[in-house]
Design a protein around this motif. Structure first.
Motif, PDB file in Angstrom:
ATOM      1  N   ALA A  39      36.202   9.668 -31.907  1.00  0.00           N
ATOM      2  CA  ALA A  39      37.039  10.037 -30.830  1.00  0.00           C
ATOM      3  C   ALA A  39      36.649  10.355 -29.581  1.00  0.00           C
ATOM      4  CB  ALA A  39      37.759  11.175 -31.375  1.00  0.00           C
ATOM      5  N   GLY A  40      35.195  10.684 -29.490  1.00  0.00           N
ATOM      6  CA  GLY A  40      34.697  11.039 -28.183  1.00  0.00           C
ATOM      7  C   GLY A  40      33.662   9.628 -27.691  1.00  0.00           C
ATOM      8  N   ALA A  41      32.452  10.260 -27.167  1.00  0.00           N
ATOM      9  CA  ALA A  41      31.918   8.965 -26.414  1.00  0.00           C
ATOM     10  C   ALA A  41      31.396   7.886 -27.408  1.00  0.00           C
ATOM     11  CB  ALA A  41      30.481   9.782 -25.712  1.00  0.00           C
ATOM     12  N   SER A  42      31.227   8.429 -28.689  1.00  0.00           N
ATOM     13  CA  SER A  42      30.880   7.327 -29.650  1.00  0.00           C
ATOM     14  C   SER A  42      31.808   6.226 -30.130  1.00  0.00           C
ATOM     15  CB  SER A  42      30.421   8.118 -30.969  1.00  0.00           C
ATOM     16  OG  SER A  42      29.178   8.766 -30.664  1.00  0.00           O
ATOM     17  N   GLY A  43      33.158   6.406 -29.308  1.00  0.00           N
ATOM     18  CA  GLY A  43      34.218   5.565 -29.671  1.00  0.00           C
ATOM     19  C   GLY A  43      34.393   4.595 -28.432  1.00  0.00           C
ATOM     20  N   GLY A  44      33.204   4.375 -27.744  1.00  0.00           N
ATOM     21  CA  GLY A  44      33.285   3.603 -26.515  1.00  0.00           C
ATOM     22  C   GLY A  44      33.418   2.097 -26.975  1.00  0.00           C
ATOM     23  N   LEU A  45      33.006   1.491 -25.690  1.00  0.00           N
ATOM     24  CA  LEU A  45      33.237   0.007 -25.665  1.00  0.00           C
ATOM     25  C   LEU A  45      31.810  -0.697 -25.547  1.00  0.00           C
ATOM     26  CD1 LEU A  45      36.125  -0.311 -22.842  1.00  0.00           C
ATOM     27  CD2 LEU A  45      36.430  -0.260 -25.627  1.00  0.00           C
ATOM     28  N   VAL A  46      30.713  -0.026 -25.005  1.00  0.00           N
ATOM     29  CA  VAL A  46      29.552  -0.910 -24.359  1.00  0.00           C
ATOM     30  C   VAL A  46      28.463  -1.207 -25.512  1.00  0.00           C
ATOM     31  CG1 VAL A  46      27.792  -1.143 -22.683  1.00  0.00           C
ATOM     32  CG2 VAL A  46      30.044  -0.092 -22.087  1.00  0.00           C
ATOM     33  N   GLY A  47      27.936  -0.374 -25.931  1.00  0.00           N
ATOM     34  CA  GLY A  47      27.091  -0.499 -27.119  1.00  0.00           C
ATOM     35  C   GLY A  47      25.706  -1.289 -26.759  1.00  0.00           C
ATOM     36  N   ALA A  48      25.331  -0.971 -25.557  1.00  0.00           N
ATOM     37  CA  ALA A  48      23.724  -1.526 -25.189  1.00  0.00           C
ATOM     38  C   ALA A  48      22.804  -0.667 -26.031  1.00  0.00           C
ATOM     39  CB  ALA A  48      23.790  -1.458 -23.836  1.00  0.00           C
ATOM     40  N   LEU A  49      21.949  -1.536 -26.612  1.00  0.00           N
ATOM     41  CA  LEU A  49      20.906  -0.669 -27.329  1.00  0.00           C
ATOM     42  C   LEU A  49      19.585  -1.135 -26.713  1.00  0.00           C
ATOM     43  CD1 LEU A  49      21.789  -1.179 -31.049  1.00  0.00           C
ATOM     44  CD2 LEU A  49      22.475   0.551 -29.468  1.00  0.00           C
ATOM     45  N   ALA A  50      19.113  -0.454 -25.426  1.00  0.00           N
ATOM     46  CA  ALA A  50      18.248  -1.069 -24.503  1.00  0.00           C
ATOM     47  C   ALA A  50      17.335   0.077 -24.452  1.00  0.00           C
ATOM     48  CB  ALA A  50      18.936  -1.435 -23.142  1.00  0.00           C
ATOM     49  N   PRO A  51      16.070  -0.480 -24.485  1.00  0.00           N
ATOM     50  CA  PRO A  51      14.677   0.245 -24.267  1.00  0.00           C
ATOM     51  C   PRO A  51      14.287   0.816 -22.915  1.00  0.00           C
ATOM     52  CG  PRO A  51      13.958  -1.823 -24.364  1.00  0.00           C
ATOM     53  CD  PRO A  51      15.458  -1.981 -24.429  1.00  0.00           C
ATOM     54  N   HIS A  52      13.672   1.651 -23.074  1.00  0.00           N
ATOM     55  CA  HIS A  52      13.064   2.276 -21.673  1.00  0.00           C
ATOM     56  C   HIS A  52      11.827   1.070 -21.330  1.00  0.00           C
ATOM     57  CE1 HIS A  52      14.969   6.136 -21.501  1.00  0.00           C
ATOM     58  NE2 HIS A  52      14.644   6.318 -22.711  1.00  0.00           N
ATOM     59  N   VAL A  53      11.787   1.114 -20.038  1.00  0.00           N
ATOM     60  CA  VAL A  53      10.638   0.271 -19.654  1.00  0.00           C
ATOM     61  C   VAL A  53       9.336   0.491 -20.086  1.00  0.00           C
ATOM     62  CG1 VAL A  53      11.761  -0.485 -17.159  1.00  0.00           C
ATOM     63  CG2 VAL A  53      10.008   1.543 -17.627  1.00  0.00           C
ATOM     64  N   PRO A  54       8.435  -0.483 -20.724  1.00  0.00           N
ATOM     65  CA  PRO A  54       7.145  -0.249 -21.309  1.00  0.00           C
ATOM     66  C   PRO A  54       6.099   0.107 -20.243  1.00  0.00           C
ATOM     67  CG  PRO A  54       7.467  -2.703 -20.870  1.00  0.00           C
ATOM     68  CD  PRO A  54       8.653  -1.845 -20.633  1.00  0.00           C
ATOM     69  N   GLU A  55       6.057   1.452 -19.963  1.00  0.00           N
ATOM     70  CA  GLU A  55       4.903   1.970 -18.928  1.00  0.00           C
ATOM     71  C   GLU A  55       5.107   3.575 -19.148  1.00  0.00           C
ATOM     72  OE1 GLU A  55       5.677   0.467 -15.254  1.00  0.00           O
ATOM     73  OE2 GLU A  55       7.324   1.839 -14.830  1.00  0.00           O
ATOM     74  N   ASN A  56       3.995   4.293 -18.761  1.00  0.00           N
ATOM     75  CA  ASN A  56       3.971   5.700 -18.926  1.00  0.00           C
ATOM     76  C   ASN A  56       4.513   6.037 -20.165  1.00  0.00           C
ATOM     77  OD1 ASN A  56       3.413   5.669 -15.958  1.00  0.00           O
ATOM     78  ND2 ASN A  56       5.598   5.444 -15.470  1.00  0.00           N
ATOM     79  N   TRP A  57       3.790   5.596 -21.216  1.00  0.00           N
ATOM     80  CA  TRP A  57       4.258   5.911 -22.645  1.00  0.00           C
ATOM     81  C   TRP A  57       4.221   7.281 -22.676  1.00  0.00           C
ATOM     82  CZ3 TRP A  57       7.018   2.223 -24.692  1.00  0.00           C
ATOM     83  CH2 TRP A  57       7.334   2.176 -26.124  1.00  0.00           C
ATOM     84  N   ASN A  58       5.538   7.915 -23.509  1.00  0.00           N
ATOM     85  CA  ASN A  58       5.415   9.198 -24.029  1.00  0.00           C
ATOM     86  C   ASN A  58       6.324   9.288 -25.457  1.00  0.00           C
ATOM     87  OD1 ASN A  58       8.103   9.009 -23.520  1.00  0.00           O
ATOM     88  ND2 ASN A  58       7.879   9.525 -21.366  1.00  0.00           N
ATOM     89  N   SER A  59       6.339  10.557 -26.098  1.00  0.00           N
ATOM     90  CA  SER A  59       6.839  10.522 -27.437  1.00  0.00           C
ATOM     91  C   SER A  59       8.279  10.110 -27.383  1.00  0.00           C
ATOM     92  CB  SER A  59       6.837  12.027 -27.887  1.00  0.00           C
ATOM     93  OG  SER A  59       7.566  12.948 -26.830  1.00  0.00           O
ATOM     94  N   LYS A  60       9.167  10.186 -26.323  1.00  0.00           N
ATOM     95  CA  LYS A  60      10.484   9.705 -26.239  1.00  0.00           C
ATOM     96  C   LYS A  60      10.779   8.425 -26.244  1.00  0.00           C
ATOM     97  CE  LYS A  60      14.681   9.887 -23.019  1.00  0.00           C
ATOM     98  NZ  LYS A  60      15.238  10.278 -22.122  1.00  0.00           N
ATOM     99  N   LYS A  61       9.905   7.463 -25.519  1.00  0.00           N
ATOM    100  CA  LYS A  61       9.811   6.134 -25.625  1.00  0.00           C
ATOM    101  C   LYS A  61       9.227   5.809 -26.862  1.00  0.00           C
ATOM    102  CE  LYS A  61       9.364   5.333 -20.636  1.00  0.00           C
ATOM    103  NZ  LYS A  61       8.542   4.567 -19.562  1.00  0.00           N
ATOM    104  N   ALA A  62       8.351   6.164 -27.425  1.00  0.00           N
ATOM    105  CA  ALA A  62       7.656   5.842 -28.785  1.00  0.00           C
ATOM    106  C   ALA A  62       8.770   6.183 -29.717  1.00  0.00           C
ATOM    107  CB  ALA A  62       6.444   6.538 -29.141  1.00  0.00           C
ATOM    108  N   PHE A  63       9.527   7.208 -29.824  1.00  0.00           N
ATOM    109  CA  PHE A  63      10.681   7.323 -30.791  1.00  0.00           C
ATOM    110  C   PHE A  63      11.776   6.399 -30.872  1.00  0.00           C
ATOM    111  CE2 PHE A  63      14.345   9.383 -32.372  1.00  0.00           C
ATOM    112  CZ  PHE A  63      13.817  10.309 -33.496  1.00  0.00           C
ATOM    113  N   GLN A  64      12.079   5.955 -29.409  1.00  0.00           N
ATOM    114  CA  GLN A  64      13.105   5.350 -29.207  1.00  0.00           C
ATOM    115  C   GLN A  64      12.612   3.852 -29.865  1.00  0.00           C
ATOM    116  OE1 GLN A  64      13.829   3.243 -25.381  1.00  0.00           O
ATOM    117  NE2 GLN A  64      15.966   3.728 -25.737  1.00  0.00           N
ATOM    118  N   PHE A  65      11.550   3.395 -29.460  1.00  0.00           N
ATOM    119  CA  PHE A  65      10.973   2.151 -29.817  1.00  0.00           C
ATOM    120  C   PHE A  65      11.090   2.075 -31.414  1.00  0.00           C
ATOM    121  CE2 PHE A  65       7.287  -0.149 -31.500  1.00  0.00           C
ATOM    122  CZ  PHE A  65       7.459  -1.541 -30.999  1.00  0.00           C
ATOM    123  N   GLU A  66      10.462   3.166 -32.110  1.00  0.00           N
ATOM    124  CA  GLU A  66      10.650   2.911 -33.550  1.00  0.00           C
ATOM    125  C   GLU A  66      12.252   2.880 -34.206  1.00  0.00           C
ATOM    126  OE1 GLU A  66       8.907   2.096 -36.887  1.00  0.00           O
ATOM    127  OE2 GLU A  66       7.805   2.504 -35.266  1.00  0.00           O
TER     128      GLU A  66
END
Length: 346
Positions: A39-66
């Motif tokens: 019913a909220g934001a999860s009921g939207g239209l777009v659905g782009a599963l896009a990664p952060h740019v591959p530089e300045n690696w950190n735990s957030k980017k590593a978690f998202q990649f996995e």
């Protein structure tokens, strides 16, 4: 006698993913959301599963990649269990490059991607002339092509997760008594509620408006141009979004800002000119103060847990969010990165 081992407040993608991960491990799960599934934001239209740019690696980017690497198996498992099509495809993404400086930077990122993405996905720079008609104009003549990005149909995916929980014996209700271990996954309103119980802002809602066009580009990669996600779904539609509005009066109202999104999409990708508009949508996404997902022990509810702050990357993060939250809730094992811990927003 309690009828639930785990109660999750909220039927968005984070709440459902946590519920699904717990149900797969044999827990009795109930989801409570007065507005229902998606019913909220999860009921939207777009659905782009896009990664952060591959530089300045950190735990957030590593978690998202996995998590993005888990997506194919995760959503296939949900589809097999329920028979529901979630509209997932790891079809990649194309981004035009504005000038020589952008091309040089993109090529440097290609080198770091080869290392950071472990050879499991590719980020490279290619000539726009080699890619056919499904590509936005590129001033430099080059585009970034990555094979990590995916896409999903948000409404279908959340409804499939709800069906999977039901298949595993769980319940989805609009009201009820919280029993067992409680997880608060209540989106932007939950962040506002926590802010009201604290001395500083913990998070807020950011409204996004998006539209759905009738245009068949099935199997094509998503495009990212002029800060817009242009996502070709498998049902013969193309979703375009979105705005980022910190101030708003009506969470679900669409207005002239969406007209601007439509015009920019056509300018960035003229093949969409004349495509009929099927739907105009608006919703509010939960953004934590740290901009990272907010996971773990709830800061104000003794013994409870929180899973919030998915913002624009919730669907991409959901497969691994569900797993690490189930580890904590059911087994007491904390694999949540420090940057995602709830106290990072306090």
């Amino acid at each position: 006698m309690a009828i639930a081992d785990v109660t999750i407040m909220g039927a968005g993608v984070f709440g459902l993913s946590v519920g699904y991960a717990c149900a797969v491990r044999g827990a009795a799960v109930q989801i409570i959301d007065p507005n229902g599934v998606a019913a909220g934001a999860s009921g939207g239209l777009v659905g782009a599963l896009a990664p952060h740019v591959p530089e300045n690696w950190n735990s957030k980017k590593a978690f998202q990649f996995e998590s993005l690497m888990m997506a194919d198996a995760f959503w296939t498992e949900v589809e097999v269990l329920t028979g529901h099509d979630v509209g997932y495809a790891r079809s990649g993404r194309l981004q035009p490059l504005a000038d020589d400086a952008a091309v040089d930077l993109a090529r440097k990122r290609a080198v770091t991607a080869a290392e950071l993405w472990e050879g499991r996905a590719i980020w490279d720079v290619v000539s726009a002339d080699t890619l056919g008609a499904w590509i936005p104009p590129s001033p430099s003549g080059f585009v970034v092509r990555d094979t990590l990005s995916g896409l999903i149909h948000p409404r279908r995916a959340t409804k499939a997760l709800a069906a999977a929980i039901t298949k595993l014996g769980g319940r989805i209700e609009t009201s009820g008594k919280a029993e067992g271990k409680v997880v608060w996954a209540t989106g932007w309103q939950g962040l506002v509620d926590m802010t009201n119980r604290h001395t500083r802002q913990i998070g807020n809602g950011v409204k996004g408006q998006a539209l759905l066009l009738k245009h068949a580009a099935i199997g094509a990669p998503q495009l990212f141009a002029d800060a817009l996600h242009i996502v070709p779904h498998a049902d013969g539609t193309v979703a375009v979004g979105s705005t980022s509005e910190r101030e708003f009066d009506d969470p679900t109202a669409v207005d002239a800002q969406l007209d601007d999104i439509h015009a920019r999409a056509i300018a960035a990708f003229p093949v969409l000119s004349g495509a009929p508009v099927i739907e105009r949508w608006a919703g509010v996404r939960p953004r934590s103060r740290s901009r990272a997902p907010m996971l773990g022990h709830h800061p104000f509810e003794d013994g409870a847990f929180v899973a919030n702050g998915g913002f624009k990357i919730g669907f991409g993060m959901a497969p691994l969010v569900g797993q690490v939250m189930a580890d904590l809730i059911l087994d007491g094992v904390d694999r949540i990165p420090d940057a995602f811990q709830a106290d990072q927003n306090l």
